[in-house]
Design a protein around this motif. Structure first.
Motif, short mmCIF file in Angstrom:
data_model
loop_
_atom_site.label_atom_id
_atom_site.label_comp_id
_atom_site.label_asym_id
_atom_site.label_seq_id
_atom_site.Cartn_x
_atom_site.Cartn_y
_atom_site.Cartn_z
N PHE A 65 0.51 -1.47 0.08
CA PHE A 65 -0.16 0.25 0.28
C PHE A 65 1.08 0.96 -0.07
CE2 PHE A 65 -2.67 3.40 1.90
CZ PHE A 65 -3.73 3.39 0.69
N ALA A 69 0.67 4.11 -3.16
CA ALA A 69 0.83 5.54 -2.53
C ALA A 69 1.60 6.05 -2.68
CB ALA A 69 0.60 5.69 -0.80
N ALA A 85 -4.32 1.06 -6.22
CA ALA A 85 -5.01 0.51 -4.87
C ALA A 85 -5.64 -0.45 -5.28
CB ALA A 85 -5.29 1.86 -5.12
#
Lengths: 169, 128
Positions: A65, A69, A85
């Motif tokens: 993650f 990001a 995502a």
């Protein structure tokens, strides 16, 4: 001693996340060789597989993650972030669940991850473009997801065999 | 890690995956017929519909000033150029079958093949 362990763990997380970001950047630089977009070697997934097998589930999800990001913030767009995502979280979740069954090696787990990553992206694409007529790509991406996931699992499994990150921690 | 690198279950799982993809691809290519019209939409709204039978070049004004150049030739449609950075839509190649599409995400352009072929029209004429 406990503090030491925490610091080492933090360092390993950092190194793996950095590696995943670099792989993500390299993948972005690859031109679209193929007629079908979405076909990618999935290099970043090698890091996720290694984290999943030599660290734990949480670390794999966390590293993936953070990678998504940061890569999206640095080089991508909002749409790219949504794609990555949803694809990334879906595939990592499926990989964790399959690993828990303890019936598959990293190769099978990663192949399933590759496919679910692509399925996640197609679902986002259906929402973004408002068309349901991309089933064609689902078939092709399903196949390429299997193949790239297989290779990623093979490489990841080999790395885990030779480097035990838990020993370093 | 002292576990085996490749298990029997993996082979079953991967075979199933490849089988499913083969089924999807076979179904898609079996059930898709040649379409009649090229329908262009930008940001979910239909812009124009062009017949596949006529050779033409159309300039699509995409989202946020994006541009995609569509060419219809020999009953097939493809994008010759686009303003998007990755040019994925150009690399998608030719489409001609009903239900096939070219999608350019940065410009929010969707090009779809719709409508029935002339064969169907002939049938309608005969039945009249």
């Amino acid at each position: 001693m406990n503090e030491m362990k925490k610091t080492r763990k933090l360092a390993i997380y950092g190194v793996l996340t950095a590696l995943a970001i670099i792989f993500g950047y390299i993948e972005l630089q690859l031109p679209a060789f193929f007629a079908v977009p979405g076909i990618k070697p999935g290099l970043t997934n090698i890091v996720v597989v290694v984290a999943l097998y030599s660290l734990d589930n949480k670390s794999a999800l966390f590293i993936n993650f953070v990678r998504i990001a940061i890569v999206s913030m640095l080089f991508g767009t909002v749409i790219a972030f949504m794609f990555s995502a949803i694809g990334g979280l879906l595939s990592t979740t499926v990989m964790i669940l399959l690993k828990k069954t303890d019936k598959f090696s990293p190769i099978g787990v990663s192949a399933a991850g590759g496919i679910t990553h692509n399925i996640g992206q197609i679902i986002v694409a259906m929402f973004v473009t408002g068309t349901t007529n991309i089933l064609w790509y689902l078939g092709i991406l399903w196949l390429t997801g299997t193949i790239s996931g297989l290779l990623v699992g093979l490489i990841g499994g080999m790395i885990c065999k030779h480097i035990d990150l838990n020993k370093i921690i | 890690m002292d576990k085996k690198l490749f298990k029997k279950n993996d082979l079953i799982l991967i075979s199933v995956f490849i089988l499913i993809s083969a089924i999807i691809l076979i179904c898609v290519s079996l059930f898709s017929k040649k379409g009649a019209n090229v329908v262009i939409s930008v940001d979910g709204k239909e812009v124009v519909s062009l017949p596949l039978s006529e050779d033409t070049v159309y300039n699509i004004g995409g989202y946020h000033g994006g541009e995609n150049i569509l060419e219809i030739k020999d009953g097939k449609a493809h994008l010759t150029d686009a303003s998007c950075p990755d040019k994925l839509c150009v690399n998608m190649g030719y489409i001609s079958k009903k239900g096939q599409s070219i999608i350019c995400l940065p410009n929010k352009v969707v090009i779809e093949i719709k409508g029935d072929t002339e064969e169907k029209n002939n049938f309608d004429t005969i039945s009249e």
